[in-house]
Scaffold this motif. Sequence first.
Motif, PDB file in Angstrom:
ATOM      1  N   TYR A 261      13.412  22.624  50.359  1.00  0.00           N
ATOM      2  CA  TYR A 261      13.620  23.102  48.987  1.00  0.00           C
ATOM      3  C   TYR A 261      12.640  22.409  48.044  1.00  0.00           C
ATOM      4  O   TYR A 261      12.053  23.036  47.153  1.00  0.00           O
ATOM      5  CB  TYR A 261      15.069  22.821  48.596  1.00  0.00           C
TER       6      TYR A 261
ATOM      7  N   THR B 247       9.692  24.155  45.871  1.00  0.00           N
ATOM      8  CA  THR B 247       9.680  23.960  44.419  1.00  0.00           C
ATOM      9  C   THR B 247       8.304  23.508  43.946  1.00  0.00           C
ATOM     10  O   THR B 247       7.752  24.039  42.974  1.00  0.00           O
ATOM     11  CB  THR B 247      10.740  22.921  44.006  1.00  0.00           C
TER      12      THR B 247
ATOM     13  N   LEU C 240       5.706  26.288  44.430  1.00  0.00           N
ATOM     14  CA  LEU C 240       5.822  27.291  43.374  1.00  0.00           C
ATOM     15  C   LEU C 240       5.146  26.816  42.099  1.00  0.00           C
ATOM     16  O   LEU C 240       4.413  27.567  41.448  1.00  0.00           O
ATOM     17  CB  LEU C 240       7.296  27.597  43.106  1.00  0.00           C
TER      18      LEU C 240
ATOM     19  N   ILE D 164      10.036  31.318  35.673  1.00  0.00           N
ATOM     20  CA  ILE D 164      10.646  31.158  36.994  1.00  0.00           C
ATOM     21  C   ILE D 164      10.585  29.699  37.414  1.00  0.00           C
ATOM     22  O   ILE D 164      11.548  29.130  37.917  1.00  0.00           O
ATOM     23  CB  ILE D 164       9.924  32.045  38.027  1.00  0.00           C
ATOM     24  N   SER D 165       9.437  29.066  37.171  1.00  0.00           N
ATOM     25  CA  SER D 165       9.242  27.685  37.575  1.00  0.00           C
ATOM     26  C   SER D 165      10.204  26.756  36.849  1.00  0.00           C
ATOM     27  O   SER D 165      10.793  25.858  37.447  1.00  0.00           O
ATOM     28  CB  SER D 165       7.800  27.259  37.289  1.00  0.00           C
TER      29      SER D 165
ATOM     30  N   PHE E 225      13.217  27.348  35.377  1.00  0.00           N
ATOM     31  CA  PHE E 225      14.594  27.540  35.834  1.00  0.00           C
ATOM     32  C   PHE E 225      14.774  26.969  37.239  1.00  0.00           C
ATOM     33  O   PHE E 225      15.752  26.266  37.523  1.00  0.00           O
ATOM     34  CB  PHE E 225      14.937  29.037  35.829  1.00  0.00           C
ATOM     35  N   TYR E 226      13.825  27.248  38.096  1.00  0.00           N
ATOM     36  CA  TYR E 226      13.884  26.812  39.487  1.00  0.00           C
ATOM     37  C   TYR E 226      13.866  25.283  39.566  1.00  0.00           C
ATOM     38  O   TYR E 226      14.637  24.665  40.296  1.00  0.00           O
ATOM     39  CB  TYR E 226      12.690  27.402  40.230  1.00  0.00           C
ATOM     40  N   TYR E 227      12.991  24.661  38.773  1.00  0.00           N
ATOM     41  CA  TYR E 227      12.815  23.212  38.796  1.00  0.00           C
ATOM     42  C   TYR E 227      14.068  22.499  38.296  1.00  0.00           C
ATOM     43  O   TYR E 227      14.520  21.509  38.906  1.00  0.00           O
ATOM     44  CB  TYR E 227      11.614  22.833  37.939  1.00  0.00           C
TER      45      TYR E 227
ATOM     46  N   THR F 231      17.175  23.620  38.215  1.00  0.00           N
ATOM     47  CA  THR F 231      18.249  23.833  39.178  1.00  0.00           C
ATOM     48  C   THR F 231      18.062  22.927  40.382  1.00  0.00           C
ATOM     49  O   THR F 231      19.023  22.334  40.898  1.00  0.00           O
ATOM     50  CB  THR F 231      18.287  25.297  39.632  1.00  0.00           C
ATOM     51  N   TYR F 232      16.819  22.783  40.831  1.00  0.00           N
ATOM     52  CA  TYR F 232      16.515  21.898  41.957  1.00  0.00           C
ATOM     53  C   TYR F 232      16.925  20.457  41.655  1.00  0.00           C
ATOM     54  O   TYR F 232      17.556  19.791  42.485  1.00  0.00           O
ATOM     55  CB  TYR F 232      15.018  21.958  42.272  1.00  0.00           C
TER      56      TYR F 232
END
Length: 224
Positions: free
Chosen positions: A45, A49, A52, A66-67, A69-71, A73-74
Amino acid sequence: MFGMLDTFLENSFLYFYGLVILVALFRYSKFFDTPLKYLPILLMYTFLTELLGTIIKSNTDLNPLISGFYYNTYNFIFFLYFFYIFWSFINSEKYRKNIVILSISFIIISLINPFFQNYILKSQFYAYSYGGLVLIYCIILYLKENNKILRSKFAKQSLLFWISIGLLIFYAGYIPIKTYYSFSSFENKELFYNLRRIHLSLICIMYSCFIYGFIQMKGKLKTP
Protein backbone atom coordinates in the motif's frame (compact mmCIF):
# COMPACT_ATOMS: atom_id res chain seq x y z
CA MET A 1 28.02 19.36 -4.91
CA PHE A 2 24.85 17.45 -4.09
CA GLY A 3 23.95 16.61 -7.67
CA MET A 4 24.81 12.90 -7.57
CA LEU A 5 23.34 12.48 -4.08
CA ASP A 6 20.08 14.17 -5.10
CA THR A 7 19.82 12.01 -8.20
CA PHE A 8 20.38 8.88 -6.15
CA LEU A 9 17.87 9.82 -3.45
CA GLU A 10 15.16 10.94 -5.86
CA ASN A 11 15.40 7.70 -7.81
CA SER A 12 16.23 5.14 -5.16
CA PHE A 13 13.57 5.44 -2.48
CA LEU A 14 10.98 3.59 -4.58
CA TYR A 15 13.48 0.77 -5.02
CA PHE A 16 13.80 0.57 -1.23
CA TYR A 17 10.01 0.19 -1.02
CA GLY A 18 10.08 -2.59 -3.60
CA LEU A 19 13.02 -4.40 -1.98
CA VAL A 20 11.50 -4.40 1.50
CA ILE A 21 8.29 -5.91 0.09
CA LEU A 22 10.25 -8.74 -1.56
CA VAL A 23 12.25 -9.47 1.60
CA ALA A 24 9.09 -9.35 3.73
CA LEU A 25 7.35 -11.86 1.48
CA PHE A 26 10.44 -14.09 1.46
CA ARG A 27 10.48 -14.18 5.28
CA TYR A 28 6.70 -14.24 5.67
CA SER A 29 6.60 -17.77 7.09
CA LYS A 30 8.36 -16.51 10.23
CA PHE A 31 5.69 -13.99 11.22
CA PHE A 32 2.52 -14.95 9.30
CA ASP A 33 0.67 -15.94 12.49
CA THR A 34 1.41 -12.71 14.40
CA PRO A 35 -0.13 -9.22 14.17
CA LEU A 36 2.68 -8.39 11.73
CA LYS A 37 1.08 -10.68 9.14
CA TYR A 38 -0.55 -7.67 7.49
CA LEU A 39 2.74 -5.76 7.22
CA PRO A 40 3.50 -6.88 3.62
CA ILE A 41 0.07 -5.58 2.58
CA LEU A 42 0.78 -2.23 4.25
CA LEU A 43 4.19 -2.10 2.57
CA MET A 44 2.55 -2.70 -0.81
CA TYR A 45 0.00 0.00 0.00
CA THR A 46 2.89 2.35 0.85
CA PHE A 47 4.63 1.55 -2.42
CA LEU A 48 1.48 2.22 -4.44
CA THR A 49 0.84 5.47 -2.54
CA GLU A 50 4.34 6.78 -3.25
CA LEU A 51 4.21 5.55 -6.84
CA LEU A 52 0.93 7.38 -7.38
CA GLY A 53 2.42 10.56 -5.97
CA THR A 54 5.47 10.26 -8.23
CA ILE A 55 3.33 9.68 -11.32
CA ILE A 56 1.09 12.66 -10.57
CA LYS A 57 4.10 14.94 -9.98
CA SER A 58 5.57 13.95 -13.34
CA ASN A 59 2.27 14.26 -15.24
CA THR A 60 0.31 17.43 -14.56
CA ASP A 61 -2.63 16.12 -16.60
CA LEU A 62 -3.47 13.70 -13.81
CA ASN A 63 -5.79 14.79 -11.02
CA PRO A 64 -3.83 15.70 -7.85
CA LEU A 65 -7.06 15.43 -5.82
CA ILE A 66 -6.74 11.66 -6.02
CA SER A 67 -3.27 11.81 -4.51
CA GLY A 68 -4.35 14.00 -1.55
CA PHE A 69 -7.30 11.83 -0.58
CA TYR A 70 -5.31 8.64 -1.08
CA TYR A 71 -2.34 9.91 0.95
CA ASN A 72 -4.39 11.08 3.94
CA THR A 73 -6.36 7.83 4.05
CA TYR A 74 -3.10 5.88 3.88
CA ASN A 75 -1.63 7.77 6.86
CA PHE A 76 -4.76 7.09 8.92
CA ILE A 77 -4.52 3.35 8.26
CA PHE A 78 -0.72 3.31 8.71
CA PHE A 79 -0.76 4.84 12.18
CA LEU A 80 -3.67 2.78 13.48
CA TYR A 81 -2.02 -0.42 12.29
CA PHE A 82 1.27 0.31 14.06
CA PHE A 83 -0.55 1.40 17.22
CA TYR A 84 -2.16 -2.04 17.12
CA ILE A 85 1.21 -3.72 16.53
CA PHE A 86 2.84 -2.18 19.59
CA TRP A 87 -0.30 -2.72 21.68
CA SER A 88 -0.07 -6.41 20.75
CA PHE A 89 3.61 -6.81 21.65
CA ILE A 90 3.52 -4.91 24.96
CA ASN A 91 2.69 -6.77 28.19
CA SER A 92 2.05 -3.92 30.59
CA GLU A 93 -1.68 -3.31 31.01
CA LYS A 94 -0.95 0.32 31.88
CA TYR A 95 1.00 0.84 28.66
CA ARG A 96 -1.64 -0.97 26.62
CA LYS A 97 -4.38 1.21 28.12
CA ASN A 98 -2.38 4.34 27.29
CA ILE A 99 -2.04 3.20 23.67
CA VAL A 100 -5.79 2.60 23.41
CA ILE A 101 -6.57 6.07 24.79
CA LEU A 102 -4.07 7.73 22.46
CA SER A 103 -5.36 5.74 19.49
CA ILE A 104 -8.91 6.93 20.17
CA SER A 105 -7.69 10.51 20.51
CA PHE A 106 -5.87 10.12 17.18
CA ILE A 107 -9.11 9.04 15.52
CA ILE A 108 -10.89 12.07 17.02
CA ILE A 109 -8.17 14.46 15.84
CA SER A 110 -8.29 12.84 12.38
CA LEU A 111 -12.04 13.53 12.24
CA ILE A 112 -11.58 17.15 13.38
CA ASN A 113 -8.57 17.98 11.17
CA PRO A 114 -10.61 18.25 7.91
CA PHE A 115 -12.48 21.21 9.41
CA PHE A 116 -9.17 23.11 9.37
CA GLN A 117 -7.54 21.62 6.27
CA ASN A 118 -9.25 20.31 3.16
CA TYR A 119 -8.99 16.52 3.34
CA ILE A 120 -8.79 16.16 -0.43
CA LEU A 121 -6.41 19.02 -1.18
CA LYS A 122 -4.21 19.28 1.90
CA SER A 123 -2.10 16.90 3.92
CA GLN A 124 -3.68 16.59 7.35
CA PHE A 125 -0.84 18.10 9.37
CA TYR A 126 -2.36 17.96 12.85
CA ALA A 127 -3.50 14.36 12.55
CA TYR A 128 -0.19 13.32 10.97
CA SER A 129 1.97 15.06 13.58
CA TYR A 130 -0.09 13.72 16.46
CA GLY A 131 -0.02 10.23 14.96
CA GLY A 132 3.76 10.42 14.56
CA LEU A 133 4.23 11.53 18.17
CA VAL A 134 1.95 8.75 19.45
CA LEU A 135 3.89 6.23 17.38
CA ILE A 136 7.17 7.47 18.87
CA TYR A 137 5.61 7.08 22.32
CA CYS A 138 4.52 3.51 21.52
CA ILE A 139 8.03 2.66 20.33
CA ILE A 140 9.58 4.08 23.50
CA LEU A 141 7.17 2.01 25.62
CA TYR A 142 8.10 -1.14 23.69
CA LEU A 143 11.84 -0.50 23.96
CA LYS A 144 11.53 0.42 27.64
CA GLU A 145 9.61 -2.75 28.48
CA ASN A 146 12.10 -4.92 26.58
CA ASN A 147 15.19 -3.02 27.64
CA LYS A 148 17.08 -5.96 29.16
CA ILE A 149 16.30 -8.33 26.30
CA LEU A 150 17.11 -5.79 23.62
CA ARG A 151 20.55 -5.16 25.08
CA SER A 152 21.38 -8.80 24.42
CA LYS A 153 22.03 -10.62 21.16
CA PHE A 154 18.26 -10.94 20.73
CA ALA A 155 18.16 -7.36 19.44
CA LYS A 156 20.14 -8.36 16.37
CA GLN A 157 17.56 -11.03 15.58
CA SER A 158 14.38 -9.14 16.50
CA LEU A 159 12.29 -7.97 13.57
CA LEU A 160 10.17 -5.65 15.69
CA PHE A 161 13.28 -4.09 17.22
CA TRP A 162 14.59 -3.04 13.81
CA ILE A 163 11.15 -1.91 12.66
CA SER A 164 10.96 0.18 15.85
CA ILE A 165 14.38 1.73 15.27
CA GLY A 166 13.54 2.54 11.65
CA LEU A 167 10.22 4.17 12.55
CA LEU A 168 11.75 6.04 15.48
CA ILE A 169 14.54 7.53 13.34
CA PHE A 170 12.13 8.50 10.57
CA TYR A 171 9.43 10.18 12.64
CA ALA A 172 11.83 11.90 15.04
CA GLY A 173 13.54 13.41 12.01
CA TYR A 174 10.57 13.98 9.73
CA ILE A 175 7.97 15.62 12.01
CA PRO A 176 10.00 18.89 12.18
CA ILE A 177 10.42 18.75 8.38
CA LYS A 178 6.69 18.12 7.99
CA THR A 179 6.02 21.19 10.12
CA TYR A 180 8.18 23.31 7.83
CA TYR A 181 6.54 21.86 4.71
CA SER A 182 3.07 22.62 6.11
CA PHE A 183 3.58 26.23 7.12
CA SER A 184 6.41 27.55 4.95
CA SER A 185 6.04 29.63 1.80
CA PHE A 186 9.17 27.88 0.45
CA GLU A 187 10.95 31.17 -0.21
CA ASN A 188 14.22 29.71 1.04
CA LYS A 189 14.93 27.29 -1.79
CA GLU A 190 18.26 26.11 -0.39
CA LEU A 191 16.66 25.13 2.91
CA PHE A 192 13.85 23.36 1.07
CA TYR A 193 16.28 21.24 -0.97
CA ASN A 194 18.36 20.45 2.11
CA LEU A 195 15.26 19.27 3.96
CA ARG A 196 14.23 17.26 0.92
CA ARG A 197 17.58 15.44 1.05
CA ILE A 198 17.12 14.70 4.73
CA HIS A 199 13.55 13.54 4.12
CA LEU A 200 14.56 11.06 1.43
CA SER A 201 17.57 9.93 3.46
CA LEU A 202 15.29 9.20 6.42
CA ILE A 203 13.11 7.04 4.16
CA CYS A 204 16.13 5.07 2.98
CA ILE A 205 17.40 4.62 6.56
CA MET A 206 14.00 3.48 7.82
CA TYR A 207 13.55 0.87 5.12
CA SER A 208 17.16 -0.25 5.45
CA CYS A 209 16.34 -1.02 9.09
CA PHE A 210 13.24 -2.94 7.98
CA ILE A 211 15.22 -4.95 5.43
CA TYR A 212 17.97 -5.72 7.94
CA GLY A 213 15.36 -6.83 10.47
CA PHE A 214 13.74 -9.23 8.01
CA ILE A 215 17.10 -10.69 7.00
CA GLN A 216 18.49 -11.08 10.54
CA MET A 217 15.42 -12.53 12.29
CA LYS A 218 15.92 -16.01 13.65
CA GLY A 219 13.09 -18.41 14.28
CA LYS A 220 9.40 -17.55 14.24
CA LEU A 221 8.25 -14.28 15.75
CA LYS A 222 5.99 -14.70 18.76
CA THR A 223 3.62 -12.33 20.50
CA PRO A 224 3.84 -12.00 24.30
